[in-house]
Design an enzyme around this catalytic site. Structure first.
Site, PDB file in Angstrom:
ATOM      1  N   ASN A  13      31.582 -38.888   8.984  1.00 19.49           N
ATOM      2  CA  ASN A  13      30.537 -39.800   9.482  1.00 19.49           C
ATOM      3  C   ASN A  13      29.773 -39.158  10.624  1.00 19.49           C
ATOM      4  O   ASN A  13      30.344 -38.375  11.388  1.00 19.49           O
ATOM      5  CB  ASN A  13      31.160 -41.070  10.096  1.00 19.49           C
ATOM      6  N   ASP A  15      28.492 -40.277  14.114  1.00 17.39           N
ATOM      7  CA  ASP A  15      28.650 -41.366  15.080  1.00 17.39           C
ATOM      8  C   ASP A  15      27.388 -41.435  15.930  1.00 17.39           C
ATOM      9  O   ASP A  15      27.074 -40.483  16.660  1.00 17.39           O
ATOM     10  CB  ASP A  15      29.863 -41.115  15.987  1.00 17.39           C
ATOM     11  N   GLY A  41      34.259 -39.447  11.821  1.00 17.77           N
ATOM     12  CA  GLY A  41      34.925 -39.827  10.577  1.00 17.77           C
ATOM     13  C   GLY A  41      36.330 -39.245  10.610  1.00 17.77           C
ATOM     14  O   GLY A  41      36.534 -38.114  11.058  1.00 17.77           O
ATOM     15  N   ASN A 184      49.492 -46.499  13.658  1.00 13.49           N
ATOM     16  CA  ASN A 184      49.572 -46.932  15.051  1.00 13.49           C
ATOM     17  C   ASN A 184      50.098 -48.373  15.057  1.00 13.49           C
ATOM     18  O   ASN A 184      50.406 -48.941  14.002  1.00 13.49           O
ATOM     19  CB  ASN A 184      48.223 -46.770  15.774  1.00 13.49           C
ATOM     20  N   ASP A 250      43.720 -39.127  15.239  1.00  9.90           N
ATOM     21  CA  ASP A 250      43.357 -38.143  14.201  1.00  9.90           C
ATOM     22  C   ASP A 250      43.883 -36.757  14.567  1.00  9.90           C
ATOM     23  O   ASP A 250      44.381 -36.020  13.712  1.00  9.90           O
ATOM     24  CB  ASP A 250      41.832 -38.083  14.021  1.00  9.90           C
ATOM     25  N   ARG A 283      39.888 -35.452  27.528  1.00  2.38           N
ATOM     26  CA  ARG A 283      38.496 -34.997  27.374  1.00  2.38           C
ATOM     27  C   ARG A 283      37.685 -36.061  26.633  1.00  2.38           C
ATOM     28  O   ARG A 283      38.224 -36.790  25.812  1.00  2.38           O
ATOM     29  CB  ARG A 283      38.458 -33.705  26.564  1.00  2.38           C
TER      30      ARG A 283
HETATM   31  P1  ADP Z   1      45.299 -44.334  17.700  1.00  2.00           P
HETATM   32  O1  ADP Z   1      44.284 -43.474  18.388  1.00  2.00           O
HETATM   33  O2  ADP Z   1      45.319 -44.175  16.214  1.00  2.00           O
HETATM   34  O3  ADP Z   1      45.293 -45.782  18.130  1.00  2.00           O
HETATM   35  P2  ADP Z   1      47.492 -43.832  19.542  1.00  2.00           P
HETATM   36  O4  ADP Z   1      46.725 -44.564  20.581  1.00  2.00           O
HETATM   37  O5  ADP Z   1      48.883 -44.278  19.253  1.00  2.00           O
HETATM   38  O6  ADP Z   1      46.726 -43.768  18.140  1.00  2.00           O
HETATM   39  O7  ADP Z   1      47.501 -42.292  19.994  1.00  2.00           O
HETATM   40  C1  ADP Z   1      47.940 -41.263  19.131  1.00  2.00           C
HETATM   41  C2  ADP Z   1      48.749 -40.259  19.924  1.00  2.00           C
HETATM   42  O8  ADP Z   1      47.925 -39.674  20.954  1.00  2.00           O
HETATM   43  C3  ADP Z   1      49.953 -40.844  20.626  1.00  2.00           C
HETATM   44  O9  ADP Z   1      51.081 -40.887  19.775  1.00  2.00           O
HETATM   45  C4  ADP Z   1      50.131 -39.879  21.788  1.00  2.00           C
HETATM   46  O10 ADP Z   1      50.827 -38.735  21.382  1.00  2.00           O
HETATM   47  C5  ADP Z   1      48.699 -39.490  22.137  1.00  2.00           C
HETATM   48  N1  ADP Z   1      48.177 -40.347  23.217  1.00  2.00           N
HETATM   49  C6  ADP Z   1      47.381 -41.431  23.095  1.00  2.00           C
HETATM   50  N2  ADP Z   1      47.126 -41.994  24.301  1.00  2.00           N
HETATM   51  C7  ADP Z   1      47.776 -41.235  25.218  1.00  2.00           C
HETATM   52  C8  ADP Z   1      47.922 -41.269  26.650  1.00  2.00           C
HETATM   53  N3  ADP Z   1      47.326 -42.221  27.396  1.00  2.00           N
HETATM   54  N4  ADP Z   1      48.672 -40.305  27.243  1.00  2.00           N
HETATM   55  C9  ADP Z   1      49.271 -39.328  26.504  1.00  2.00           C
HETATM   56  N5  ADP Z   1      49.186 -39.264  25.171  1.00  2.00           N
HETATM   57  C10 ADP Z   1      48.455 -40.180  24.518  1.00  2.00           C
END
Ligand code: ADP
Length: 299
Positions: A13, A15, A41, A184, A250, A283
């Site tokens: 996609n 964005d 995407g 998730n 992702d 980032r």
């Molecule tokens: P989604 O983006 O699909 O909602 P999550 O929020 O569970 O998935 O994040 C995916 C992965 O990215 C987590 O399992 C973790 O390893 C990492 N991550 C996400 N947020 C944080 C954070 N605040 N600090 C450290 N790692 C993070």
């Protein structure tokens, strides 16, 4: 014998992002910032994440014969993704129209466009592509029947990783092919419905009962829970100063899929993926935020 460490079959996609003071209500017009266009995407994100880590990566996707499609192809190639299997034409490139307010809350409209035209016939026409990859990664931003076709025709030696996002009911044959199913918290609750227990350990057990060979539940800053019939292991997230979590899931899934193909155990692969996710959240952006293997090692 494999040409690719990872084949991603999924969406691409553009964005289109506009910052606004306040997101518009019904019938309302608001003025926003200059338009920013980012490649996105879930399929395209995963392919870029894996290639940037050094995985030999290919993408099977469909984009339009338009400027957004060319932007997506360019970002894939710059990351080192093999785009020979990206199909062009049939509909405009998929777009996500995103408005973001100062608190970071957003409203998103997705026009799937060419992603909705990636058909089971396209999978059949890809020849031996699935067999040339150690691991195939799928998400649900393409038609479910296309996902099912991949699951059905997957060679026995190729491993399948599925992130069911956006969540949808999954046929048993798709669930049975997942090794792992990566969800998730929101996706776990959607799939399990009101029967979901209180804790991630309960969800993992209930998800395994639906048929996937293994399960990974990502838990944001809490890391991830990996589970097989034999055991459940919690993998903590490295501490990170999160500025933008877009696309972190992702990056996590792509890194996990790649490492599994390299022979890591599920827990080892998840530990590496958590480090990748922890860099990505520090980032801005999705694809722009994904680290190289050296940047992960430095953490
Ligand atoms: P989604 O983006 O699909 O909602 P999550 O929020 O569970 O998935 O994040 C995916 C992965 O990215 C987590 O399992 C973790 O390893 C990492 N991550 C996400 N947020 C944080 C954070 N605040 N600090 C450290 N790692 C993070």
């Amino acid at each position: 014998m494999y040409d690719y460490d990872l084949l991603v079959v999924g969406s691409a996609n553009a964005d289109l992002v506009v910052g606004v003071d306040r997101r518009p209500g019904p019938g309302e017009t608001v003025l926003g910032s200059d338009l920013a266009v980012h490649p996105g995407g879930k399929g395209a994100n995963q392919a870029v994440a894996a290639a940037r880590l050094g995985a030999r990566t290919a993408l099977l996707a469909r984009v339009g014969d338009d400027a957004h499609g060319r932007l997506l192809l360019q970002s894939q190639r710059e990351a080192g993704v093999d785009t020979d299997a990206v199909l062009v034409g049939g509909a405009p490139t998929g777009v996500a129209l995103i408005t973001v307010d100062p608190s970071g809350d957003n409203s998103i409209v997705v026009a799937p466009g060419a992603n909705a035209r990636l058909t089971p016939d396209d999978i059949r026409a890809s020849g031996d592509l699935l067999a040339r990859a150690r691991v195939v990664s799928l998400q649900l931003e393409i038609p479910l029947e296309t996902v099912a076709e991949v699951a059905r025709t997957l060679p026995p030696a190729t491993r399948l990783v599925l992130n069911p996002s956006p969540p949808a009911p999954l046929p048993a044959e798709v669930l049975a092919a997942c090794n792992p199913l990566v969800v998730n918290e929101h996706e776990a609750r959607f799939i399990l419905g009101p029967a979901a227990g209180p804790a991630p350990e309960d969800w993992a057990k209930a998800l395994l009962e639906l048929g996937p060979q293994t399960v990974v539940i990502t838990l944001g800053a809490q890391g991830a829970l990996v589970a097989s019939a034999a055991e459940a292991v919690h993998v903590p997230a490295p501490r990170a100063e999160a500025v933008d979590t877009t696309g972190a899931g992702d990056a996590f899934t792509a890194a996990l899929a790649w490492r599994l193909g390299q022979g890591d155990s599920l827990a080892e692969a998840a530990r590496f993926a958590a480090r990748v996710g922890a860099v990505a959240v520090t980032r801005q952006g999705a694809q722009e935020s994904y680290p190289t293997a050296e940047e992960v090692a430095d953490r």
